[in-house]
Design a protein around this motif. Sequence first.
Motif, PDB file in Angstrom:
ATOM      1  N   ARG A 281       0.815  -1.219   0.000  1.00  0.00           N
ATOM      2  CA  ARG A 281       0.000   0.000   0.000  1.00  0.00           C
ATOM      3  C   ARG A 281       0.846   1.266   0.000  1.00  0.00           C
ATOM      4  O   ARG A 281       0.315   2.367  -0.188  1.00  0.00           O
ATOM      5  CB  ARG A 281      -0.962   0.008   1.190  1.00  0.00           C
ATOM      6  CG  ARG A 281      -0.308   0.222   2.539  1.00  0.00           C
ATOM      7  CD  ARG A 281      -1.338   0.367   3.643  1.00  0.00           C
ATOM      8  NE  ARG A 281      -0.728   0.818   4.884  1.00  0.00           N
ATOM      9  CZ  ARG A 281      -0.542   2.095   5.207  1.00  0.00           C
ATOM     10  NH1 ARG A 281      -0.907   3.041   4.380  1.00  0.00           N
ATOM     11  NH2 ARG A 281       0.015   2.432   6.353  1.00  0.00           N
ATOM     12  N   ALA A 282       2.144   1.121   0.183  1.00  0.00           N
ATOM     13  CA  ALA A 282       3.034   2.289   0.154  1.00  0.00           C
ATOM     14  C   ALA A 282       4.413   1.865  -0.318  1.00  0.00           C
ATOM     15  O   ALA A 282       4.956   0.869   0.149  1.00  0.00           O
ATOM     16  CB  ALA A 282       3.128   2.929   1.535  1.00  0.00           C
ATOM     17  N   ASN A 283       4.925   2.621  -1.271  1.00  0.00           N
ATOM     18  CA  ASN A 283       6.273   2.393  -1.786  1.00  0.00           C
ATOM     19  C   ASN A 283       6.538   3.499  -2.808  1.00  0.00           C
ATOM     20  O   ASN A 283       5.745   4.423  -2.935  1.00  0.00           O
ATOM     21  CB  ASN A 283       6.403   1.006  -2.425  1.00  0.00           C
ATOM     22  CG  ASN A 283       7.831   0.486  -2.415  1.00  0.00           C
ATOM     23  OD1 ASN A 283       8.781   1.258  -2.536  1.00  0.00           O
ATOM     24  ND2 ASN A 283       8.004  -0.809  -2.256  1.00  0.00           N
ATOM     25  N   SER A 284       7.629   3.406  -3.534  1.00  0.00           N
ATOM     26  CA  SER A 284       7.841   4.355  -4.619  1.00  0.00           C
ATOM     27  C   SER A 284       6.730   4.155  -5.648  1.00  0.00           C
ATOM     28  O   SER A 284       6.081   3.098  -5.671  1.00  0.00           O
ATOM     29  CB  SER A 284       9.212   4.134  -5.261  1.00  0.00           C
ATOM     30  OG  SER A 284       9.255   2.857  -5.858  1.00  0.00           O
ATOM     31  N   VAL A 288       4.215   0.901  -5.811  1.00  0.00           N
ATOM     32  CA  VAL A 288       2.991   0.956  -5.015  1.00  0.00           C
ATOM     33  C   VAL A 288       1.919   0.091  -5.693  1.00  0.00           C
ATOM     34  O   VAL A 288       1.724   0.135  -6.900  1.00  0.00           O
ATOM     35  CB  VAL A 288       2.508   2.422  -4.844  1.00  0.00           C
ATOM     36  CG1 VAL A 288       2.046   3.032  -6.163  1.00  0.00           C
ATOM     37  CG2 VAL A 288       1.411   2.501  -3.802  1.00  0.00           C
ATOM     38  N   GLY A 289       1.271  -0.756  -4.897  1.00  0.00           N
ATOM     39  CA  GLY A 289       0.254  -1.659  -5.425  1.00  0.00           C
ATOM     40  C   GLY A 289       0.770  -2.996  -5.921  1.00  0.00           C
ATOM     41  O   GLY A 289      -0.018  -3.839  -6.365  1.00  0.00           O
ATOM     42  N   VAL A 290       2.091  -3.210  -5.858  1.00  0.00           N
ATOM     43  CA  VAL A 290       2.637  -4.515  -6.271  1.00  0.00           C
ATOM     44  C   VAL A 290       2.033  -5.615  -5.390  1.00  0.00           C
ATOM     45  O   VAL A 290       1.909  -5.444  -4.176  1.00  0.00           O
ATOM     46  CB  VAL A 290       4.175  -4.521  -6.169  1.00  0.00           C
ATOM     47  CG1 VAL A 290       4.723  -5.946  -6.165  1.00  0.00           C
ATOM     48  CG2 VAL A 290       4.782  -3.746  -7.319  1.00  0.00           C
ATOM     49  N   ALA A 338      -2.745   6.741  -6.211  1.00  0.00           N
ATOM     50  CA  ALA A 338      -1.856   6.884  -5.048  1.00  0.00           C
ATOM     51  C   ALA A 338      -1.790   8.342  -4.631  1.00  0.00           C
ATOM     52  O   ALA A 338      -1.843   9.251  -5.459  1.00  0.00           O
ATOM     53  CB  ALA A 338      -0.466   6.360  -5.381  1.00  0.00           C
ATOM     54  N   THR A 339      -1.675   8.571  -3.351  1.00  0.00           N
ATOM     55  CA  THR A 339      -1.565   9.931  -2.827  1.00  0.00           C
ATOM     56  C   THR A 339      -0.306  10.046  -1.989  1.00  0.00           C
ATOM     57  O   THR A 339       0.239   9.038  -1.522  1.00  0.00           O
ATOM     58  CB  THR A 339      -2.780  10.293  -1.958  1.00  0.00           C
ATOM     59  OG1 THR A 339      -2.871   9.369  -0.867  1.00  0.00           O
ATOM     60  CG2 THR A 339      -4.069  10.259  -2.767  1.00  0.00           C
ATOM     61  N   GLY A 340       0.124  11.267  -1.771  1.00  0.00           N
ATOM     62  CA  GLY A 340       1.319  11.483  -0.954  1.00  0.00           C
ATOM     63  C   GLY A 340       1.950  12.803  -1.305  1.00  0.00           C
ATOM     64  O   GLY A 340       1.886  13.243  -2.455  1.00  0.00           O
ATOM     65  N   THR A 341       2.576  13.419  -0.335  1.00  0.00           N
ATOM     66  CA  THR A 341       3.239  14.696  -0.557  1.00  0.00           C
ATOM     67  C   THR A 341       4.642  14.460  -1.090  1.00  0.00           C
ATOM     68  O   THR A 341       5.180  13.354  -1.003  1.00  0.00           O
ATOM     69  CB  THR A 341       3.313  15.492   0.752  1.00  0.00           C
ATOM     70  OG1 THR A 341       3.991  14.698   1.737  1.00  0.00           O
ATOM     71  CG2 THR A 341       1.929  15.852   1.241  1.00  0.00           C
ATOM     72  N   THR A 342       5.218  15.500  -1.656  1.00  0.00           N
ATOM     73  CA  THR A 342       6.578  15.409  -2.192  1.00  0.00           C
ATOM     74  C   THR A 342       7.544  14.972  -1.092  1.00  0.00           C
ATOM     75  O   THR A 342       7.542  15.511  -0.005  1.00  0.00           O
ATOM     76  CB  THR A 342       7.024  16.767  -2.759  1.00  0.00           C
ATOM     77  OG1 THR A 342       6.071  17.173  -3.741  1.00  0.00           O
ATOM     78  CG2 THR A 342       8.399  16.672  -3.391  1.00  0.00           C
ATOM     79  N   GLY A 343       8.348  13.968  -1.412  1.00  0.00           N
ATOM     80  CA  GLY A 343       9.318  13.479  -0.434  1.00  0.00           C
ATOM     81  C   GLY A 343       8.818  12.309   0.374  1.00  0.00           C
ATOM     82  O   GLY A 343       9.582  11.662   1.080  1.00  0.00           O
ATOM     83  N   MET A 345       6.466   8.550   0.536  1.00  0.00           N
ATOM     84  CA  MET A 345       6.089   7.442  -0.327  1.00  0.00           C
ATOM     85  C   MET A 345       4.637   7.581  -0.763  1.00  0.00           C
ATOM     86  O   MET A 345       3.762   7.845   0.066  1.00  0.00           O
ATOM     87  CB  MET A 345       6.264   6.103   0.409  1.00  0.00           C
ATOM     88  CG  MET A 345       7.698   5.668   0.567  1.00  0.00           C
ATOM     89  SD  MET A 345       7.839   3.920   1.036  1.00  0.00           S
ATOM     90  CE  MET A 345       7.035   3.900   2.622  1.00  0.00           C
ATOM     91  N   PRO A 346       4.345   7.392  -2.060  1.00  0.00           N
ATOM     92  CA  PRO A 346       2.950   7.348  -2.487  1.00  0.00           C
ATOM     93  C   PRO A 346       2.223   6.201  -1.780  1.00  0.00           C
ATOM     94  O   PRO A 346       2.807   5.136  -1.555  1.00  0.00           O
ATOM     95  CB  PRO A 346       3.049   7.092  -3.996  1.00  0.00           C
ATOM     96  CG  PRO A 346       4.430   7.521  -4.373  1.00  0.00           C
ATOM     97  CD  PRO A 346       5.279   7.239  -3.178  1.00  0.00           C
ATOM     98  N   LYS A 347       0.944   6.435  -1.448  1.00  0.00           N
ATOM     99  CA  LYS A 347       0.174   5.435  -0.703  1.00  0.00           C
ATOM    100  C   LYS A 347      -1.183   5.209  -1.356  1.00  0.00           C
ATOM    101  O   LYS A 347      -1.739   6.107  -1.991  1.00  0.00           O
ATOM    102  CB  LYS A 347      -0.039   5.890   0.749  1.00  0.00           C
ATOM    103  CG  LYS A 347       1.228   6.029   1.574  1.00  0.00           C
ATOM    104  CD  LYS A 347       0.912   6.526   2.985  1.00  0.00           C
ATOM    105  CE  LYS A 347       2.161   6.586   3.856  1.00  0.00           C
ATOM    106  NZ  LYS A 347       3.138   7.561   3.380  1.00  0.00           N
ATOM    107  N   ILE A 348      -1.703   4.002  -1.204  1.00  0.00           N
ATOM    108  CA  ILE A 348      -3.080   3.708  -1.579  1.00  0.00           C
ATOM    109  C   ILE A 348      -3.800   3.232  -0.322  1.00  0.00           C
ATOM    110  O   ILE A 348      -3.231   2.508   0.495  1.00  0.00           O
ATOM    111  CB  ILE A 348      -3.163   2.645  -2.700  1.00  0.00           C
ATOM    112  CG1 ILE A 348      -2.257   1.435  -2.399  1.00  0.00           C
ATOM    113  CG2 ILE A 348      -2.803   3.252  -4.045  1.00  0.00           C
ATOM    114  CD1 ILE A 348      -2.342   0.322  -3.429  1.00  0.00           C
TER     115      ILE A 348
END
Length: 453
Positions: A281-284, A288-290, A338-343, A345-348
């Motif tokens: 649910r969170a990674n680069s 993300v989503g793998v 995916a969402t997330g701020t700069t810097g 990890m994008p998250k779902i």
Amino acid sequence: MSELPKGWLSIELKEICKFIDYRGKTPKKVSAGLPLITAKNIRDGYINREPREYVTEDSYEGWMTRGIPEFGDILITSEAPLGNVACIDIEEKFVLAQRAICLQISDKSVSKFVHYFMRSPLFQVLLLEQSTGTTVKGIKSAKLKEMKVCVAPLNEQIRIANKLDSILAKVDKAQARLDKIPAILKRFRQSVLAAATSGDLTDSSVTSKEWKSVKLIDVVETKPRNGKSPKGVDFDTGIKNLTLSAITPGYFVENKFKFVDLDVSENSHLWVKNQDILIQRANSIEYVGVSAIYEGEDDKYIYPDLIMKCRANDCILPKYLYYALSSEVVRKYFRDNATGTTGNMPKINQAVVSAAPISLPTLVEQEYIVGLVEKLFRKADKVEKQYLDAKARLDRLTQSILAKAFRGELVPQDPNDEPAEKLLERILAEKEQNKPKKVTRKRTTKAKTAEKV
């Protein structure tokens, strides 16, 4: 160092090289300007300009105060990674970052020979022995200066370097062709999954019209749930918490875990069961989503907060669900949502994962599709194994050629060559001549004057 070929000498690097080391300094990076060459750019035998990083031209003079690397000089990485060696082939001005040391020898023909020696197993083994560190190996500049390299008669050096240029160019061409295979295999597997989850993989006699467009929540027993990530400990607690790397490749990898000191009840949702689906649910953004399917022993692992777990219900086969989640359609859906701020990890989140689009055929057709996918993937796996074997052989070939060169077996020796001692005398004399001269200043004293009344 083992016995040298006739007429060769060994000498410490500090005796023939000027060291330019920017260790401990980190230049401010900008979006455009002069190229910054870091340890990430220095590979085994060449400089890769990717990733491209820059510093301002205005800061060049103030930054490059320890020396200016030149075309033909040697670069070596001092850590992360340790021991990558290349000759500088950049003619434009550039800035050298930390973890990369430049070695300057006045005679560039000697530089090329020494660079090849430093890439050879003879030098690399000694470099590793002199390194320090546990997690990350590194070499101190003082230690590197004391390491010995061999020097052959100049004409023999030129013959060896030219021969290595010719042979290793062919090896590099073979390597370049091999390097295309992983991307080809990735595209093949994605094409198989795209066809499998759209009804295009099976022929008309098997494909039914009963395909449905559903969401993940429609085909799992319960909503996907996060795991837990307590701090890892360095002793065996019996509770193995998976790490992200256990599923980052897109399939489950055993023994990627850390022990955690956590009380987990027998009926906890944290336990991973055979046929469970695990989703990052969170990674680069690339990962993300793998997803992966776990096909091991029940209750061997628990799973972390950055992974979600779900389980197929009666209307879908676990393997088909895994293939659907691994298809590019669903992978793109996860990246786009995916969402997330700069810097960060994008998250779902749970809602995004639950709404993942799934193309659902009948169970009979799912079983047939899974069989076809596995058959095609086995063929891809066989090609991948052949690729890995060939790559390993090619890597060993390069090291074997370099070792042969520095045993004096690659080119014939010529008794008429100027002895290596004479070459060393010239190099040492030029090095001494190029040393900055000390400037001595005369002390001035103010004369005492007495004012006569």
